[in-house]
Design a protein around this motif. Structure first.
Motif, PDB file in Angstrom:
ATOM      1  N   ASP A   1       1.478  -4.475  -8.113  1.00  0.00           N
ATOM      2  CA  ASP A   1       1.944  -3.516  -7.221  1.00  0.00           C
ATOM      3  C   ASP A   1       3.540  -3.836  -6.864  1.00  0.00           C
ATOM      4  O   ASP A   1       4.384  -3.057  -6.594  1.00  0.00           O
ATOM      5  CB  ASP A   1       1.071  -3.579  -6.054  1.00  0.00           C
ATOM      6  CG  ASP A   1      -0.261  -3.139  -5.876  1.00  0.00           C
ATOM      7  OD1 ASP A   1      -0.353  -2.357  -6.932  1.00  0.00           O
ATOM      8  OD2 ASP A   1      -1.217  -3.432  -5.346  1.00  0.00           O
TER       9      ASP A   1
ATOM     10  N   GLY B   1       0.929  -1.182   0.043  1.00  0.00           N
ATOM     11  CA  GLY B   1      -0.108  -0.223  -0.073  1.00  0.00           C
ATOM     12  C   GLY B   1       0.785   1.238  -0.113  1.00  0.00           C
ATOM     13  O   GLY B   1       2.125   1.195   0.287  1.00  0.00           O
ATOM     14  N   LYS B   2       0.375   2.458  -0.493  1.00  0.00           N
ATOM     15  CA  LYS B   2       1.150   3.612  -0.357  1.00  0.00           C
ATOM     16  C   LYS B   2       1.413   4.049   1.093  1.00  0.00           C
ATOM     17  O   LYS B   2       2.189   4.650   1.448  1.00  0.00           O
ATOM     18  CB  LYS B   2       0.334   4.750  -1.142  1.00  0.00           C
ATOM     19  CG  LYS B   2       0.165   4.559  -2.620  1.00  0.00           C
ATOM     20  CD  LYS B   2      -0.621   5.556  -3.321  1.00  0.00           C
ATOM     21  CE  LYS B   2      -0.872   5.297  -4.880  1.00  0.00           C
ATOM     22  NZ  LYS B   2      -1.602   6.089  -5.546  1.00  0.00           N
ATOM     23  N   THR B   3       0.348   3.570   1.971  1.00  0.00           N
ATOM     24  CA  THR B   3       0.513   3.694   3.342  1.00  0.00           C
ATOM     25  C   THR B   3       0.345   2.501   4.023  1.00  0.00           C
ATOM     26  O   THR B   3      -0.300   1.495   3.385  1.00  0.00           O
ATOM     27  CB  THR B   3      -0.245   4.746   3.886  1.00  0.00           C
ATOM     28  OG1 THR B   3      -1.817   4.298   3.830  1.00  0.00           O
ATOM     29  CG2 THR B   3      -0.202   6.197   3.252  1.00  0.00           C
ATOM     30  N   LYS B   4       0.786   2.179   5.174  1.00  0.00           N
ATOM     31  CA  LYS B   4       0.396   0.868   5.970  1.00  0.00           C
ATOM     32  C   LYS B   4      -0.856   0.685   6.021  1.00  0.00           C
ATOM     33  O   LYS B   4      -1.556  -0.284   6.206  1.00  0.00           O
ATOM     34  CB  LYS B   4       0.998   0.830   7.359  1.00  0.00           C
ATOM     35  CG  LYS B   4       1.124  -0.632   7.910  1.00  0.00           C
ATOM     36  CD  LYS B   4       2.061  -0.586   9.270  1.00  0.00           C
ATOM     37  CE  LYS B   4       2.182  -2.054   9.802  1.00  0.00           C
ATOM     38  NZ  LYS B   4       2.748  -2.708   8.937  1.00  0.00           N
ATOM     39  N   GLN B   5      -1.883   1.786   6.513  1.00  0.00           N
ATOM     40  CA  GLN B   5      -3.062   1.513   6.594  1.00  0.00           C
ATOM     41  C   GLN B   5      -3.775   1.264   5.492  1.00  0.00           C
ATOM     42  O   GLN B   5      -4.920   0.369   5.380  1.00  0.00           O
ATOM     43  CB  GLN B   5      -3.856   3.146   7.034  1.00  0.00           C
ATOM     44  CG  GLN B   5      -5.314   2.812   7.261  1.00  0.00           C
ATOM     45  CD  GLN B   5      -5.581   1.934   8.437  1.00  0.00           C
ATOM     46  OE1 GLN B   5      -4.816   2.024   9.616  1.00  0.00           O
ATOM     47  NE2 GLN B   5      -6.435   0.728   8.306  1.00  0.00           N
ATOM     48  N   GLU B   6      -3.519   1.647   4.209  1.00  0.00           N
ATOM     49  CA  GLU B   6      -4.092   1.293   2.901  1.00  0.00           C
ATOM     50  C   GLU B   6      -3.653  -0.191   2.630  1.00  0.00           C
ATOM     51  O   GLU B   6      -4.666  -1.262   2.279  1.00  0.00           O
ATOM     52  CB  GLU B   6      -3.301   2.043   1.727  1.00  0.00           C
ATOM     53  CG  GLU B   6      -3.930   1.496   0.234  1.00  0.00           C
ATOM     54  CD  GLU B   6      -3.273   2.339  -0.760  1.00  0.00           C
ATOM     55  OE1 GLU B   6      -2.811   1.633  -1.766  1.00  0.00           O
ATOM     56  OE2 GLU B   6      -3.293   3.575  -0.876  1.00  0.00           O
TER      57      GLU B   6
ATOM     58  N   ASP C   1      -6.047  -2.399   4.991  1.00  0.00           N
ATOM     59  CA  ASP C   1      -7.356  -2.264   4.511  1.00  0.00           C
ATOM     60  C   ASP C   1      -7.508  -3.367   3.420  1.00  0.00           C
ATOM     61  O   ASP C   1      -8.476  -4.086   3.192  1.00  0.00           O
ATOM     62  CB  ASP C   1      -7.797  -0.878   4.028  1.00  0.00           C
ATOM     63  CG  ASP C   1      -7.789   0.074   4.766  1.00  0.00           C
ATOM     64  OD1 ASP C   1      -7.964  -0.205   6.263  1.00  0.00           O
ATOM     65  OD2 ASP C   1      -7.869   1.387   4.585  1.00  0.00           O
ATOM     66  N   LYS C   2      -6.595  -3.405   2.682  1.00  0.00           N
ATOM     67  CA  LYS C   2      -6.381  -4.493   1.476  1.00  0.00           C
ATOM     68  C   LYS C   2      -6.618  -5.892   2.055  1.00  0.00           C
ATOM     69  O   LYS C   2      -7.502  -6.798   1.610  1.00  0.00           O
ATOM     70  CB  LYS C   2      -5.266  -4.445   0.696  1.00  0.00           C
ATOM     71  CG  LYS C   2      -5.202  -3.290  -0.318  1.00  0.00           C
ATOM     72  CD  LYS C   2      -3.889  -3.260  -1.241  1.00  0.00           C
ATOM     73  CE  LYS C   2      -3.813  -2.308  -2.100  1.00  0.00           C
ATOM     74  NZ  LYS C   2      -2.663  -2.179  -3.047  1.00  0.00           N
TER      75      LYS C   2
ATOM     76  N   THR D   1       4.028  -0.499   3.266  1.00  0.00           N
ATOM     77  CA  THR D   1       4.506   0.280   2.169  1.00  0.00           C
ATOM     78  C   THR D   1       5.801  -0.434   1.350  1.00  0.00           C
ATOM     79  O   THR D   1       6.028  -1.443   1.759  1.00  0.00           O
ATOM     80  CB  THR D   1       5.201   1.468   2.641  1.00  0.00           C
ATOM     81  OG1 THR D   1       6.184   1.368   3.579  1.00  0.00           O
ATOM     82  CG2 THR D   1       4.206   2.295   3.485  1.00  0.00           C
TER      83      THR D   1
END
Length: 451
Positions: free
Chosen positions: A405, A280-285, A288-289, A372
């Motif tokens: 990705d 993810g672009k962020t750890k949260q993103e 969420d995946k 990330t």
């Protein structure tokens, strides 16, 4: 011999992705397992990033668990050698690793098929050597249960020896094809293997010239005591599940030590653990995946999959899933190394059954990194630098998205740190992996000094 400063990378080719819920993701083709264009697209993505190989796992059957079959995508895909034959004509440089069992094939069949595939691909093939692991496979071959664990490995050792003998039926320059003299093949360079062992008898010779690589690259995934001994003796690439750095370093050191004791060089036995990267672009993103994938999984898939990997030694429907795991389970005749790894992990982490079952659906005990590109690269480089791996078999959670990705975000980060190549360095898989080409053992002892 000096260790390579750059890691090796393989792509584990799963139709939908490695996560158990991947096939339900809107971005994933539901029929990817029987769509050669989808598989070729994944191979092309990996080849564009200079991956060393694509790796296709296999089993000779499917589970008897109807609830698991109904809701999982594991039963809908191509046979590996057939698919790799197709992909050999749709790729140029990437290696092709096909799985085939020593338990329910005969040496002549596999020697001939892999020799043919090596010729078709111009020397880009590897054989992932496995022993069948489930009783549902045995029932497809007129047996009720598998042979015991030790017997399967003893049979595998003799099987590989017989296959090598068949590959060495002909010297490399035996097929002269001289139209002027009318001599197609020099029979003075023919050697009958005439293998007669405990489990197999095969006279030979093979009715195809020696493979371009001498032997296709030999891959193996054993981590039990018998499996490690087999890998140290036979394997050139070892695929393993190592979710923690310290245990991975111990495995790496143990395997290399055993291989050195047999006279093998460290850089001729490559350890490549699996990694499940969720980028993810962020750890949260990235988190969420993962949560979206987890939401796609039915309890029948969670429990059915866990039963397979744990050797079906516990009735998970009858226990409190929120209770802690015991320190050991009854030994299985299935995948002993994975059962032990998972139980040890659960005890170490103080996991409940429910937590372990969820982990299995996420990664099957492989290293999972959710974060990330920089965070994923950090873990990979640290594992490589601390001698926990010579590279990784990348298991994207979904495809093609998860692979895309990794290729677009993580690979450039690895290259920036000088840890992964930007192009292919050789013509054959052996050359790209830095592995020696074996000489024909009927005519010479040892191996050539250059890849």
């Amino acid at each position: 011999m000096r260790r390579d400063s750059e890691m090796k990378l393989g792509l584990y080719l799963a139709w939908a992705g490695y996560h158990a819920g991947a096939w339900r993701d809107p971005s994933v083709p539901a029929n990817g397992g029987v769509d050669v264009n989808h598989c070729a697209h994944l191979a092309a993505l990996a080849e564009s990033a200079a991956f060393h190989f694509i790796f296709l796992a296999d089993s000779q059957g499917i589970s008897d668990n109807q609830a698991l079959i109904a809701r999982s995508s594991y039963s809908g895909g191509f046979e590996p050698i057939t698919l790799m034959s197709a992909l050999s004509s749709r790729t140029q440089d990437i290696g092709l690793v096909a799985t085939a069992t020593t338990t329910y094939y005969q040496p002549y069949h596999l020697a001939r098929m892999f020799a043919s595939l090596d010729h078709l691909s111009r020397g880009r093939v590897a054989w992932n050597i496995v022993t069948s692991a489930f009783d549902f496979e045995a029932r497809n071959f007129d047996e009720k249960t598998l042979p015991d664990h030790e017997t399967r490995y003893a049979r595998a050792r003799e099987f590989v020896d017989a296959v090598k003998g068949l590959w060495d039926s002909w010297q490399d320059d035996a097929f002269i094809r001289d139209k002027h003299t009318g001599i197609f093949v020099d029979t003075t360079k023919l050697h009958l293997p005439d293998h007669r062992g405990k489990y197999f008898s095969t006279r030979g010779p093979l009715n195809i010239p020696r493979p371009p690589q001498g032997y296709p690259v030999l891959v193996q995934a054993g981590a039990s005591e018998a499996g490690i001994a087999f890998a140290a003796e036979m394997a050139e690439v070892v695929f393993t599940a190592q979710p923690f750095l310290e245990s991975g370093k111990r495995y790496y050191a143990t395997l290399k030590e055993k291989a050195r004791a047999l006279g093998r060089a460290d850089n001729q036995v490559l350890v490549m653990p699996g990694i499940v990267p969720i980028v993810g672009k962020t750890k949260q993103e990235a988190s969420d995946k993962l949560q979206r994938l987890q939401s796609h999984i039915h309890i029948d898939v969670l429990i059915g999959g866990a039963n397979l990997w744990l050797g079906s030694m516990t009735d998970l429907h009858s226990i409190d899933l929120d209770s802690l795991l015991p320190e050991a389970l009854p030994q299985t005749n299935s995948i002993q190394s994975r059962q032990k790894l998972l139980v040890d992990l659960a005890v170490r982490q103080k996991f409940t059954w429910r937590q372990l079952i969820q982990l299995l659906s996420d990664s099957n005990g492989h290293l999972m990194v959710v974060g990330t590109p920089e965070e994923i690269a950090n873990v990979m480089v640290d594992t490589f630098d601390q001698h926990g791996a010579d590279g990784f078999n990348v298991l994207p959670a979904t495809v093609p998205g998860g692979l895309k990705d990794f290729v677009e975000l993580v690979v450039p980060e690895l290259r920036r740190r000088g840890k992964f190549r930007s192009r292919y360095s050789g013509q054959t898989l052996r050359e790209n992996l830095g592995l020696k080409r074996p000489l024909n053992r009927r005519t010479q002892v040892g191996a050539s000094s250059s890849p």
